[in-house]
Design a protein around this motif. Structure first.
Motif: not given
Length: 921
Positions: A857-861, A869-874, A876-883
């Motif tokens: 959560a801190w990393w995504l924040k 607006d760079n959703t690609k980096v965000m 990437d963090v979300i996909s790693k967290c889901v995994a």
């Protein structure tokens, strides 16, 4: 008007003080004459004087001189080093004790400094030995090398001649020959022809009967064989010298000079000036090598060493002469021929190597060197083909000859002949197979396997050939004796066949499972997924009932395979291991994640048949019904589960479902019944207190529930610490801060060294505004739990901004890889506007503990604020967290267990927590 006379100073009339010297204060001194210091030497005693008076005078003079010496000794003595001041005083016991104390002090001081002094002396000695090593140390490596010399080599050492210089022996004098000038020759009575006072020929009668002194070959045709014209020789020499001088000076007359000034200066710069020591070393080495080649002229390395010494000394002509002499003495040594060719020009080297191949026609090195001297490809081919006539079994020459062919057909013809001459060369067989068509390549490889049946390279090449042609069913047959991985070359089927053929070689039966699992994990770490898959497949054939191997194979397919491959391996797994609950649950989850709800239910039904009393399968089925909104079926399943799988977790899930549906009375009744069965299960007490506090608003009942739970739940049970914290927070919300402190103090006494309890005490004081008390608690907490990342994180955040960096450094020294400390450090870099460093530390935190949801959560924040607006980096963090599927963390557990968030995915909970985090530290 009258003038008063000027009075003189009164001190001028006074007597000067003793030892007064006029002008001494301003630096002026008077002259010293001989009369001031007396005579230069003492007057000689008068021999006519009275002897008795003379003896008395000498005794008085000696006494006066002794007294003067004593006074001078005391006057010039250093006050700091006075000795003998108290020699006349008595030496008492106090003096002896004082001397002993001083000696002890000196000894103690010397002992304190001894370690440093010895270290300094050792360092100075090592430095001295390094700069000036002993002769023994200089030859230590050579002595060690003598251990590898065999007895035959010792016996082959040449005998050194007697080079000693015995005392009394005369040095050998070499004859010196000095050329005689023409004038002396003529003046010596040579009765030859004389022209103008110069002798131009020698009388043949003076030659002692010889026809000519220099032989007939040196006399030009048409001349008298008995006469040599010296004048003609001198004139020729003068003419040649004059011509050279004219050529050098031609540039001054506007012509072209034969001297290149740039090259001449460059040549001067390239001259290396040698020191006297180097020249002396070369002389010694030259003498030693001359002794070697003299005592053993058939020793080729001695000639090579002597030639190279002259080359180093920039005497290339002498080096060539020594090499040529070595070729004459050692005509069967290829090294001396190669050395001689290297020292000469290209044209001379060709001649030398041509001579060498007459003596050593089977030397591969000489032929290859001769080939390299040729500039044209046609000439190189001619040399190599000539070499193959003498050495048809040389692989190097065949490879060199093939490499010169530009036409693949010519290369194939050469290789066909090469494998006939050298049938044991694997490289030649493989090279020929690459140039042939599929059918011919099969024939070539069959011949190669017949010639070299133990070569695994040929078997692997044959397998690759079959796979390339689409005949994968023949791969297993071909790779029976091969053992090398080919996955990196993108021959997957070959690699799997190799694994099948070699995996059980030299492996003990009791170590098979552990060894194969280690090999599979190593392959995965190296990126060889297909190899790891083949290892697991073979291991499952040997151990089909080992659920651990099935789990690892399933995890491999989940990470690197497809849903179909994972489903296929899980179906096989539950057939062999029906009691493995994890395999059933993995299969049901994959079906559910893939959207196949019915397929997941069918798997769970099959799991019920195999494991009717399994708590995990019951809970998985209930969760599936709840997630799909089938609450009625979920309640029925829970009712059955409470009878068939009567566990505390089943009862807890029943209570939670009723609480989620709003049936608080039913939930409380289930809680009362469950607490009678499981009074030490802390989560049931927590749920009951939360229902009473949050949903029913009965604070008194909640306080009583917590009081009962703290008595019923042992302090070592899971969840006991959480019970104390929740009871404390209830009192804090009610405004009873003193009672909350008392509860935490009691908890810290009952459960010592627990960071969560200390952290809650610190936060209560911080929320109450008692910052000084909070800082004191932090100091005590760190003394009690010095390696707690939670407490160090609190300590860093409570410090002022200038002190946070130093505090974080201390925290990293105590708990380097704690994710909470890593998150705090990342937040500090974030506050200092160092995004790259902050991102690296956030990445380290999630790697240290991927199950900590707060870190994600801190990393995504951070990325949402930093990247915008760079959703690609965000993403990437979300996909790693889901995994990673995190389950822990203060904020994460509070959000995921909140009834409002029931049914939300990991991504939704992550975004919700990140949006509520503060931006500043």
């Amino acid at each position: 008007m009258s003038f008063k006379p000027i009075s003189m100073p009164d001190f001028l009339s006074k007597k000067a003080p003793p030892n007064y010297i006029a002008g001494l204060g301003r630096g002026a001194t008077g002259f010293t004459t001989r009369s001031d210091i007396g005579p230069a030497r003492e007057a000689a005693p008068d021999p006519t004087a009275d002897p008795l008076a003379l003896a008395q005078a000498q005794a008085q003079a000696q006494a006066a001189q002794a007294k003067k010496d004593d006074d001078d000794e005391g006057r010039f003595q250093d006050p700091d080093t006075e000795t003998g001041l108290f020699n006349t005083a008595p030496y008492e016991a106090d003096d002896e004790e004082a001397d002993r104390i001083y000696e002890q002090v000196d000894a103690a001081m010397d002992e304190r400094r001894r370690a440093r002094r010895e270290a300094r002396e050792k360092e100075e000695l090592e430095k001295y030995r390094k700069e000036r090593p002993k002769i023994q140390q200089q030859f230590a490596d050579l002595k060690r090398g003598l251990a590898a010399v065999s007895a035959d080599e010792w016996a082959a050492l040449p005998e050194v001649g007697d080079l000693t210089r015995k005392k009394g022996t005369k040095k050998q004098k070499f004859d010196r020959y000095t050329p005689t000038s023409d004038v002396i020759t003529v003046g010596g009575g040579f009765a030859g022809t004389v022209q103008s006072g110069i002798a131009t020929s020698i009388d043949p009668k003076l030659t002692g009967g010889l026809t000519t002194p220099f032989g007939t070959a040196s006399v030009a045709p048409g001349t008298d064989s008995g006469l040599i014209d010296f004048a003609q020789f001198g004139a020729s020499r003068t003419a040649v010298l004059g011509k050279q001088i004219d050529q050098v000076s031609d540039a001054d007359k506007g012509g072209s000079s034969t001297v290149d000034p740039k090259g001449y200066l460059t040549g001067l710069n390239s001259i290396i000036t040698k020191t006297d020591a180097e020249i002396s070393d070369m002389k010694k080495a030259r003498q030693l090598l001359r002794s070697v080649i003299t005592t053993n002229p058939k020793h080729a390395p001695g000639w090579i060493a002597a030639a190279r010494l002259e080359e180093v000394a920039q005497k290339i002509v002498a080096a060539r002469e020594l090499a040529a002499k070595g070729c004459e003495e050692c005509p069967l040594s290829e090294d001396i021929w190669l050395e001689s060719a290297r020292l000469n020009t290209t044209d001379n080297a060709k001649i030398i190597l041509a001579t060498a191949v007459r003596h050593i026609p089977s030397s591969v090195k000489i032929w290859l060197r001769a080939m390299s001297l040729e500039k044209e490809v046609k000439a190189q081919k001619r040399v190599l083909r000539r070499a193959l006539e003498f050495i048809p079994n040389s692989v190097k020459i065949w490879k060199a000859a093939v490499s010169l062919e530009e036409d693949p057909e010519d290369a194939r013809i050469l290789l066909s002949r090469a494998v006939e001459c050298v049938p044991l060369s694997i490289e030649l067989w493989l090279a020929l197979a690459r140039l042939e068509s599929y059918e011919n390549a099969k024939k070539v490889l069959n011949k190669a396997r017949a010639a070299i049946p133990t070569s695994h390279e040929i078997w692997i090449t044959a397998a690759k050939l079959e796979e390339q042609a689409g005949n994968t069913h023949r791969v297993d047959i071909l790779i029976k004796n091969a053992a090398e991985k080919c996955e990196t070359e993108e021959f997957v089927a070959t690699a799997q066949a190799i694994v099948k053929a070699t995996i059980a070689i030299d492996v003990d039966p009791e170590d098979k499972q552990a060894t194969w699992l280690e090999d599979a994990e190593s392959s995965v770490s190296h990126g060889a997924v297909a190899t790891a898959r083949a290892i697991y497949a073979y291991a499952l054939q040997e151990f089909p009932e080992e659920d651990g191997i099935w789990k690892k194979a399933a995890f491999l397919e989940k990470a690197h395979g497809t849903r179909e491959s994972l489903d296929e391996i899980l179906q096989r797994a539950v057939r062999y291991c029906p009691q493995a609950e994890v395999l059933w649950l993995m299969g049901a989850k994959e079906k559910w994640m893939g959207g196949d709800i019915e397929g997941a239910k069918q798997i769970l039904e099959s799991a019920f048949d195999a494991n009717p009393n399994s708590e995990q399968i019951w809970l998985a089925a209930i969760k599936l019904e709840v997630e799909t909104g089938e609450y009625g079926r979920a309640q029925l399943l829970l009712q059955k589960a409470r009878t068939k799988a009567d566990t505390d977790r089943v009862w807890m899930k029943s209570v939670m479902l009723e609480r989620q549906l709003g049936n608080y009375d039913k939930a409380l009744s289930l809680l009362d019944e469950a607490l009678k069965k499981f009074p030490q299960f802390a989560k049931l007490w927590m749920i009951k207190a939360q229902i009473e506090e949050l949903h029913l608003g009965n604070i008194t009942a909640a306080r009583e529930t917590f009081a009962k739970s703290l008595k019923a739940v042992p302090k070592t049970a899971s969840g006991a610490i959480t019970l104390w914290i929740l009871a404390c927070r209830l009192e804090e919300k009610s405004g009873h801060l003193i009672k909350a402190r008392a509860l935490l103090e009691k908890a810290r006494i009952l459960i010592p060294k627990e960071p969560e309890l200390w952290a809650e005490s610190i936060r209560i004081e911080s929320r109450a505004g008692n910052q000084s008390i909070a800082e004191g608690l932090i100091s005590k907490a760190l003394q009690d739990c010095p390696t707690s990342g939670l407490l160090w994180s609190e300590a860093i955040l409570t410090e002022s901004r200038p002190q946070r960096k130093a505090r974080s450094r201390d925290a990293l020294l105590k708990c380097e890889n704690d994710p909470l400390v890593l998150i705090t450090v990342a937040r500090l870099f974030w506050a200092e506007r160092k995004p790259d460093k902050a991102r690296n530390w956030f990445s380290r935190a999630v790697k240290a503990n991927p199950d900590l949801g707060d870190a994600w959560a801190w990393w995504l924040k951070f990325e949402s604020v930093q990247e915008g607006d760079n959703t690609k980096v965000m993403q990437d963090v979300i996909s790693k967290c889901v995994a990673a599927e995190p389950h822990h963390g203060e904020r994460w557990q509070a959000a995921s267990k909140d009834l409002k968030n029931t049914g939300k995915s990991v991504e939704e909970i992550l975004k919700m927590i990140a949006s509520g985090l503060p931006v500043t530290v």
